[in-house]
Design a protein around this motif. Sequence first.
Motif, PDB file in Angstrom:
ATOM      1  N   ARG A 192      25.281  35.199  17.157  1.00 54.39           N
ATOM      2  CA  ARG A 192      25.848  36.543  17.296  1.00 54.39           C
ATOM      3  C   ARG A 192      27.178  36.508  18.028  1.00 54.39           C
ATOM      4  O   ARG A 192      28.118  37.224  17.676  1.00 54.39           O
ATOM      5  CB  ARG A 192      24.863  37.458  18.004  1.00 54.39           C
ATOM      6  CG  ARG A 192      23.817  38.033  17.063  1.00 54.39           C
ATOM      7  CD  ARG A 192      23.042  39.158  17.665  1.00 54.39           C
ATOM      8  NE  ARG A 192      22.077  38.676  18.643  1.00 54.39           N
ATOM      9  CZ  ARG A 192      21.189  39.428  19.258  1.00 54.39           C
ATOM     10  NH1 ARG A 192      21.164  40.717  19.020  1.00 54.39           N
ATOM     11  NH2 ARG A 192      20.333  38.920  20.114  1.00 54.39           N
TER      12      ARG A 192
ATOM     13  N   ILE B 260      13.225  37.943  13.684  1.00 52.95           N
ATOM     14  CA  ILE B 260      13.220  38.693  14.945  1.00 52.95           C
ATOM     15  C   ILE B 260      13.149  37.733  16.128  1.00 52.95           C
ATOM     16  O   ILE B 260      13.869  37.889  17.135  1.00 52.95           O
ATOM     17  CB  ILE B 260      12.037  39.680  14.966  1.00 52.95           C
ATOM     18  CG1 ILE B 260      12.250  40.782  13.921  1.00 52.95           C
ATOM     19  CG2 ILE B 260      11.870  40.303  16.358  1.00 52.95           C
ATOM     20  CD1 ILE B 260      11.029  41.643  13.683  1.00 52.95           C
ATOM     21  N   TRP B 261      12.255  36.717  16.028  1.00 53.72           N
ATOM     22  CA  TRP B 261      12.148  35.726  17.104  1.00 53.72           C
ATOM     23  C   TRP B 261      13.423  34.905  17.227  1.00 53.72           C
ATOM     24  O   TRP B 261      13.909  34.644  18.328  1.00 53.72           O
ATOM     25  CB  TRP B 261      10.961  34.790  16.816  1.00 53.72           C
ATOM     26  CG  TRP B 261      10.952  33.567  17.672  1.00 53.72           C
ATOM     27  CD1 TRP B 261      10.515  33.464  18.954  1.00 53.72           C
ATOM     28  CD2 TRP B 261      11.453  32.266  17.301  1.00 53.72           C
ATOM     29  NE1 TRP B 261      10.692  32.174  19.403  1.00 53.72           N
ATOM     30  CE2 TRP B 261      11.258  31.424  18.415  1.00 53.72           C
ATOM     31  CE3 TRP B 261      12.013  31.741  16.138  1.00 53.72           C
ATOM     32  CZ2 TRP B 261      11.626  30.079  18.405  1.00 53.72           C
ATOM     33  CZ3 TRP B 261      12.392  30.404  16.116  1.00 53.72           C
ATOM     34  CH2 TRP B 261      12.194  29.600  17.230  1.00 53.72           C
TER      35      TRP B 261
ATOM     36  N   HIS C  94      21.435  33.922  19.853  1.00 54.38           N
ATOM     37  CA  HIS C  94      22.485  34.561  20.672  1.00 54.38           C
ATOM     38  C   HIS C  94      23.840  33.895  20.413  1.00 54.38           C
ATOM     39  O   HIS C  94      24.873  34.574  20.356  1.00 54.38           O
ATOM     40  CB  HIS C  94      22.125  34.479  22.146  1.00 54.38           C
ATOM     41  CG  HIS C  94      20.993  35.384  22.545  1.00 54.38           C
ATOM     42  ND1 HIS C  94      21.051  36.753  22.403  1.00 54.38           N
ATOM     43  CD2 HIS C  94      19.784  35.121  23.096  1.00 54.38           C
ATOM     44  CE1 HIS C  94      19.925  37.297  22.830  1.00 54.38           C
ATOM     45  NE2 HIS C  94      19.137  36.327  23.244  1.00 54.38           N
TER      46      HIS C  94
ATOM     47  N   ARG D  79      16.492  35.634  16.557  1.00 56.54           N
ATOM     48  CA  ARG D  79      17.602  36.363  17.171  1.00 56.54           C
ATOM     49  C   ARG D  79      17.530  36.344  18.695  1.00 56.54           C
ATOM     50  O   ARG D  79      18.550  36.509  19.375  1.00 56.54           O
ATOM     51  CB  ARG D  79      17.604  37.812  16.679  1.00 56.54           C
ATOM     52  CG  ARG D  79      18.127  37.965  15.262  1.00 56.54           C
ATOM     53  CD  ARG D  79      17.995  39.394  14.792  1.00 56.54           C
ATOM     54  NE  ARG D  79      18.670  39.600  13.515  1.00 56.54           N
ATOM     55  CZ  ARG D  79      18.591  40.701  12.799  1.00 56.54           C
ATOM     56  NH1 ARG D  79      17.836  41.715  13.227  1.00 56.54           N
ATOM     57  NH2 ARG D  79      19.228  40.816  11.654  1.00 56.54           N
ATOM     58  N   LYS D  80      16.331  36.148  19.240  1.00 57.63           N
ATOM     59  CA  LYS D  80      16.159  36.146  20.698  1.00 57.63           C
ATOM     60  C   LYS D  80      16.322  34.760  21.305  1.00 57.63           C
ATOM     61  O   LYS D  80      16.325  34.617  22.527  1.00 57.63           O
ATOM     62  CB  LYS D  80      14.779  36.710  21.047  1.00 57.63           C
ATOM     63  CG  LYS D  80      14.597  38.167  20.630  1.00 57.63           C
ATOM     64  CD  LYS D  80      13.198  38.670  20.957  1.00 57.63           C
ATOM     65  CE  LYS D  80      13.008  40.110  20.506  1.00 57.63           C
ATOM     66  NZ  LYS D  80      11.633  40.602  20.771  1.00 57.63           N
ATOM     67  N   THR D  81      16.410  33.742  20.461  1.00 57.00           N
ATOM     68  CA  THR D  81      16.585  32.384  20.963  1.00 57.00           C
ATOM     69  C   THR D  81      18.045  32.161  21.368  1.00 57.00           C
ATOM     70  O   THR D  81      18.933  32.961  21.038  1.00 57.00           O
ATOM     71  CB  THR D  81      16.191  31.349  19.902  1.00 57.00           C
ATOM     72  OG1 THR D  81      17.071  31.482  18.767  1.00 57.00           O
ATOM     73  CG2 THR D  81      14.752  31.559  19.450  1.00 57.00           C
ATOM     74  N   LYS D  82      18.292  31.035  22.037  1.00 55.40           N
ATOM     75  CA  LYS D  82      19.658  30.713  22.435  1.00 55.40           C
ATOM     76  C   LYS D  82      20.551  30.533  21.219  1.00 55.40           C
ATOM     77  O   LYS D  82      21.695  31.014  21.197  1.00 55.40           O
ATOM     78  CB  LYS D  82      19.678  29.434  23.280  1.00 55.40           C
ATOM     79  CG  LYS D  82      21.083  29.068  23.778  1.00 55.40           C
ATOM     80  CD  LYS D  82      21.080  27.788  24.547  1.00 55.40           C
ATOM     81  CE  LYS D  82      22.494  27.502  25.071  1.00 55.40           C
ATOM     82  NZ  LYS D  82      23.515  27.414  23.994  1.00 55.40           N
TER      83      LYS D  82
END
Length: 382
Positions: free
Chosen positions: A234, A222-223, A231, A225-228
Amino acid sequence: MKQNFKLQSFLADNAVVLIFVIITLGAIPISGLPLTSIVQEILTRIGRNCFLVFSLLLPIMAGMGINFGMVLGAMAGQIGLIFVVDWNIVGVTGLLFASLIAIPIAAILGWIAGQILNRARGREMVTGYVLGFFMDGFYQFIVLYLMGQPSIWTAKVLDRWTALIPIHSPTIILSRGYGIRNTLNLDAVRQSLDKFIPLKIGAISVPVANYIVIGLLCLFIIWFRKTKLGHDMRAVGQNQAVAHAAGIPVDRTRILAIVISTILASLGQIIFLQNMGNIATYNAHQQTGFFAAAAILVGGASVSKASIPNVFIGTMLLHLMYIVVPRAGTNLFGDAQIGEYFRDAFSYAIIALALVIHAWRKRANAEAARSSLRGGTEAVKE
């Protein structure tokens, strides 16, 4: 009309899950297994298998499909456990030591795999599958010939490339003085993580430490996926050309996805084998990618989209089938082997079905996009 379309879309998205739910619900009463026994088995299997299945998430997010090359990580984990057995490091300390050995090996293998898969764009899954067989030859060469007793180090032996990696315990070496035995007992670390935090609810034992480790991995994902980097993965998974135009290093991002996946697979194999209590030295890793892929696809994931719930749902459903279908086959036909045939058939069929559904939906979406484009063009002309 909209309701029919939504229903069709729901059935297409969850066809694999629904099929497995129907099969397992039908097999449970036929199997005759008590509910407590089923729950105990499910809790144990989720605790030992989920970590391996989680290792598939990042490559899917990066648009590389299912990483069948995760078997390279499983090999690294097994090498770590071989040294733990040789040095007789017990308990959770042994698992940590195996992890310290496995992680750098898995990182190197993951980097090699990432480089190869970058040169096989669009065919990553089949390439990863073949790569697993290719690297299996190197693994077997290392374990069968390069590992041995230092006492037989002679010029003649060294010329034959044998016993270059010292193994001191004679109990795990073949009688010729080099090569690891076919099966190793993991008495030193057997279920050490499972029993690290004991919890018993009635007749059911819960492997709390396993679930804590899996929970920490979920938080990491979860953490991440929020990092650069998350991103970037994705973005690369959605459209490589656009990601490259935006300045994202596409090749490097894809390699990192495979490296992290391979490292997670090595740790997952260590967790899996400590629960089993032994290693089939030469083939324990071979079906790792297949069973992990089957689990995540059963959970409703596809080769282009997967989530944390898909991992838990798929692992639970797949292993519920493994528990009840053989017993149901025994009760129906009087032969347990027939149940095993059903189990294997469903496992292979589910991967084929998921890939067919993915290809069909991809083609249908492309046709819909072209139709909408043609409609828009005609409206402009008018």
